[in-house]
Design an enzyme around this catalytic site. Structure first.
Site, PDB file in Angstrom:
ATOM      1  N   ARG A   1       1.497  -5.152  18.619  1.00 12.96           N
ATOM      2  CA  ARG A   1       1.794  -5.633  17.223  1.00 12.96           C
ATOM      3  C   ARG A   1       2.768  -7.077  17.495  1.00 12.96           C
ATOM      4  NH1 ARG A   1       0.357  -4.958  12.116  1.00 12.96           N
ATOM      5  NH2 ARG A   1       2.306  -4.362  11.040  1.00 12.96           N
TER       6      ARG A   1
ATOM      7  N   THR B   1      -8.884  -5.289   8.407  1.00 11.93           N
ATOM      8  CA  THR B   1      -8.608  -5.100   9.623  1.00 11.93           C
ATOM      9  C   THR B   1      -9.622  -4.586  10.396  1.00 11.93           C
ATOM     10  OG1 THR B   1      -6.329  -4.374   9.216  1.00 11.93           O
ATOM     11  CG2 THR B   1      -7.294  -3.265  10.891  1.00 11.93           C
TER      12      THR B   1
ATOM     13  N   THR C   1      -5.535  -6.447  14.126  1.00 13.31           N
ATOM     14  CA  THR C   1      -5.657  -7.192  12.476  1.00 13.31           C
ATOM     15  C   THR C   1      -5.033  -8.376  12.511  1.00 13.31           C
ATOM     16  OG1 THR C   1      -5.083  -6.623  10.229  1.00 13.31           O
ATOM     17  CG2 THR C   1      -3.511  -5.797  11.862  1.00 13.31           C
TER      18      THR C   1
ATOM     19  N   ASP D   1       4.164  -7.586   6.500  1.00 10.45           N
ATOM     20  CA  ASP D   1       4.162  -6.052   6.418  1.00 10.45           C
ATOM     21  C   ASP D   1       5.798  -5.763   6.554  1.00 10.45           C
ATOM     22  OD1 ASP D   1       1.756  -5.486   6.185  1.00 10.45           O
ATOM     23  OD2 ASP D   1       1.182  -4.822   8.178  1.00 10.45           O
TER      24      ASP D   1
ATOM     25  N   SER E   1       3.436  -0.915  10.872  1.00 12.52           N
ATOM     26  CA  SER E   1       2.041  -0.775  10.935  1.00 12.52           C
ATOM     27  C   SER E   1       1.479   0.551  10.194  1.00 12.52           C
ATOM     28  CB  SER E   1       1.272  -1.216  11.952  1.00 12.52           C
ATOM     29  OG  SER E   1       0.141  -1.165  11.818  1.00 12.52           O
ATOM     30  N   SER E   2       0.177   0.632   9.626  1.00 12.44           N
ATOM     31  CA  SER E   2      -0.402   1.721   9.231  1.00 12.44           C
ATOM     32  C   SER E   2      -1.525   1.897  10.081  1.00 12.44           C
ATOM     33  CB  SER E   2      -0.863   1.941   8.007  1.00 12.44           C
ATOM     34  OG  SER E   2       0.195   1.728   6.999  1.00 12.44           O
TER      35      SER E   2
ATOM     36  N   GLY F   1      -8.227  -0.718   6.653  1.00  9.65           N
ATOM     37  CA  GLY F   1      -7.733  -0.121   5.367  1.00  9.65           C
ATOM     38  C   GLY F   1      -6.428  -0.149   4.943  1.00  9.65           C
ATOM     39  N   GLY F   2      -5.167  -0.953   5.693  1.00  5.85           N
ATOM     40  CA  GLY F   2      -3.974  -0.998   5.070  1.00  5.85           C
ATOM     41  C   GLY F   2      -3.526   0.522   5.333  1.00  5.85           C
TER      42      GLY F   2
HETATM   43  O1  DON Z   1      -0.650  -2.889  10.300  1.00  5.25           O
HETATM   44  C1  DON Z   1      -0.936  -2.698   9.023  1.00  5.25           C
HETATM   45  O2  DON Z   1      -0.707  -1.692   8.716  1.00  5.25           O
HETATM   46  C2  DON Z   1      -1.623  -3.810   8.176  1.00  5.25           C
HETATM   47  N1  DON Z   1      -1.347  -5.126   8.567  1.00  5.25           N
HETATM   48  C3  DON Z   1      -2.969  -3.630   8.387  1.00  5.25           C
HETATM   49  C4  DON Z   1      -3.668  -4.444   7.256  1.00  5.25           C
HETATM   50  C5  DON Z   1      -5.061  -3.595   7.009  1.00  5.25           C
HETATM   51  O3  DON Z   1      -5.310  -2.839   7.490  1.00  5.25           O
HETATM   52  C6  DON Z   1      -5.729  -4.563   6.052  1.00  5.25           C
HETATM   53  N2  DON Z   1      -6.965  -3.813   6.034  1.00  5.25           N
HETATM   54  N3  DON Z   1      -7.928  -3.499   6.333  1.00  5.25           N
END
Ligand code: DON
Length: 569
Positions: free
Chosen positions: A98, A378, A396, A420, A449-450, A470-471
């Site tokens: 990360r 991502t 990502t 984030d 992060s997710s 998908g965030g």
């Molecule tokens: O790390 C995370 O959770 C976000 N930065 C991820 C971003 C994300 O998944 C956007 N799209 N798919």
């Protein structure tokens, strides 16, 4: 030269279609290994490394570098992510690469003199960039678990960047953006993405990235140092200085990826391995599975009103815990991770769930409110090799194409991952700000992060390798694919293609993919007190199921994705 490039592409396409390759509802079968990613050429690169005797980690490294060329929206060397590994013989580990906040970052760096958020600089422009982690992470995984020489794994990406590959429909949006955007900070991006700096590449036209190829060659030659020291580091730091960013050579030199224990949970006889903090994914996933284990989900029936109600209530509770407790463990030594993933905690939460009645999302619980809207770009890919070793990797740039800034002379996109972090300390409000302490900005801290790269095992052997973009929806997407396989007995294609929902505690509303719920089910669900809204597609899962008894591997690339493909042999 042009002829050579074209024949190179044709050869690639020919090989792709002569192999077991697929995207969509019918899983692709294979015996000797499989790569499922969001770009067919990257899957092909990984599969070829497996066919040449590489292991799953080798193939993952090759695939990751190839995606950095062919999927610039999320594949990257200028971002970060997580890798979960489960060896055929039972070794389980994970790698955390990360991004980190730069040394000069502060908790109030995005505030004006009145303590209000200044503008959008946490999401946009040079101040939104975290110190990239991808190259260090891939390097560390290679040092610990790789088998083929590093240069061989970077080579296919260099060829794709140098010789070009067909631009796809997926890139049309960003090309138009670059045609319209002004400003010296975007000059390098225009040079990299547009034909002669101004023209649009049509889908199918060959797109070459010479500066990126040169950067990849330095990484090929010098490994980690080819990115964090020397020419590449200098180019990044120069770019930052020139355009008002704060990442320096020192930030890059100091960056380290880390090998760490994954989160481990148990669900109906399966072992669940997923990423520990600074990802919230593993904790929330295991917490939800633990809660749901106490219900007969199979009997409730897939996507019945009762089933959707139980999922929603589990999501509500796990996402509340996520917001309250989770952040970078190095800066939050007291995070109650073991407690959150314990069966006891799940039982306590389960006992608060009414069987036919939605519970409120109590925002007074810690003066907390709405979640910040998040982008959904991502990328995840899954790999299984001939021995049965498995890699689950999500990485990502944060938004699609990250900060949309390309490093001058180095040809790659930088992330905007600083977004984030919680930008305003102590301030959480109904407009969507969230200011809880565990995830405030601090020098060298990793943002929460997710991302949820996950491996499910049975009897010490991996059986399901899964993840998604998908965030914040990522965790719920992974949850539903896991439940679809374990509780509902779906094959990996059915499990990935089925309609999904998302609830994240606050706002207290459940999003459904369009056409994923019938009107009468919706009525029953709403009668329990839930609110429904519709959205487009949720995530884009890339998964592999391993049938240990038959010795078969099945892969599915989510058809929600533009160019994804499962490629095996
Ligand atoms: O790390 C995370 O959770 C976000 N930065 C991820 C971003 C994300 O998944 C956007 N799209 N798919």
């Amino acid at each position: 030269m042009r002829n050579f490039s074209l024949s190179f592409i044709l050869l690639f396409l020919l090989i792709s279609f002569s192999l077991s390759a697929q995207s969509g509802r019918t899983p692709a079968p294979a015996r000797k290994g499989m790569v499922v990613s969001s770009h067919y050429l990257a899957s092909q690169v990984g599969q070829q490394i497996l066919a040449d005797g590489g292991n799953a980690v080798d193939a993952a490294i090759g695939t990751a570098f190839a995606l950095a060329v062919t999927l610039p929206s999320a594949g990257n060397i200028g971002g970060g992510g997580f890798l979960v590994y489960h060896g055929a013989e039972g070794k389980v580990t994970s790698f955390n690469f990360r991004e980190k906040a730069p040394l000069a970052a502060t908790a109030d760096m995005y505030l004006d003199e009145n303590g209000n958020i200044r503008d959008n600089t946490n999401h946009d422009g040079p101040l939104s960039v975290g110190v990239p982690g991808t190259v260090a992470g891939l390097w560390l995984a290679h040092q610990r678990l790789g088998s083929k020489p590093w240069p061989e794994l970077v080579q296919p990406a260099i060829e794709l960047a140098e010789q070009g590959f067909p631009s796809t429909w997926a890139m049309q949006g960003i090309l138009r953006f670059y045609q319209q955007v002004e400003g010296p900070e975007y000059e390098a991006a225009k040079k990299a993405f547009l034909k002669k700096g101004t023209g649009l590449y049509e889908p199918g036209e060959l797109w070459k990235q010479p500066d990126l190829a040169a950067t990849l060659k330095r990484i090929q030659r010098d490994g980690r140092d080819g990115f964090y020291k020397g020419e590449t580091a200098r180019l990044i730091a120069d770019f930052m200085r020139k355009h008002g960013g704060i990442i320096t050579e020192k930030d890059l030199e100091k960056y380290e990826a880390a090998e760490q224990e994954p989160i481990h949970g148990a669900y109906r006889g399966y072992d669940i391995y997923a990423m520990a903090p600074p990802s919230s994914g593993g904790v929330a996933l295991v917490e939800m599975l633990n809660i749901l284990e106490g219900f007969n989900l199979k009997e409730a029936g897939h996507n019945s009103a009762l089933y959707l109600h139980l999922l929603t209530e589990a999501m509500r509770r796990a996402y509340a815990d996520r917001a309250q407790y989770l952040g970078d463990p190095l800066f939050n030594p007291d995070m109650p991770v073991e407690q959150l993933i314990s069966k006891d905690h799940a039982e306590t939460l389960r006992n608060t769930i009414g069987l036919f009645m939605a519970s409120p999302s109590d925002s007074s619980r810690f003066n907390q409110a709405l979640m910040v809207a998040e982008s959904e770009e991502t990328t995840h890919f899954s790999v299984v090799d001939q021995e049965g070793n498995a890699v689950s990797l999500t990485y990502t740039l944060e938004y699609g194409y990250g900060s949309r800034l390309v490093v001058e002379g180095a040809g790659f996109l930088l992330n905007n991952e600083m977004g984030d972090f919680n930008p305003v300390p102590g301030v959480t409000n109904t407009r969507g700000q969230i200011g809880t302490k565990p995830n405030l900005v601090a020098p060298e801290k990793r943002m929460l992060s997710s991302m949820t790269p996950t491996i499910v095992a049975r009897g010490g052997k991996p059986v399901l390798v899964i993840g998604s973009p998908g965030g914040r929806t990522i965790i719920n997407t992974v949850l539903q694919v896991v439940l679809n396989v374990i509780d509902h007995g779906m094959n990996i294609g059915q499990a990935i293609e089925a309609g999904r929902i998302h609830h994240q505690w606050l706002p207290d509303v459940t999003s459904f993919e369009e056409f994923s719920i019938s009107p009468d089910t919706r009525r029953l669900y709403e009668m329990m007190g839930h609110r429904v809204r519709f959205r487009g597609e949720q995530g884009s899962a890339m998964g592999i199921f391993i049938d240990q008894e038959k010795g078969l591997i099945y892969g599915t690339a989510d058809s929600r994705d533009f160019d994804g493909r499962a490629v095996g042999n």
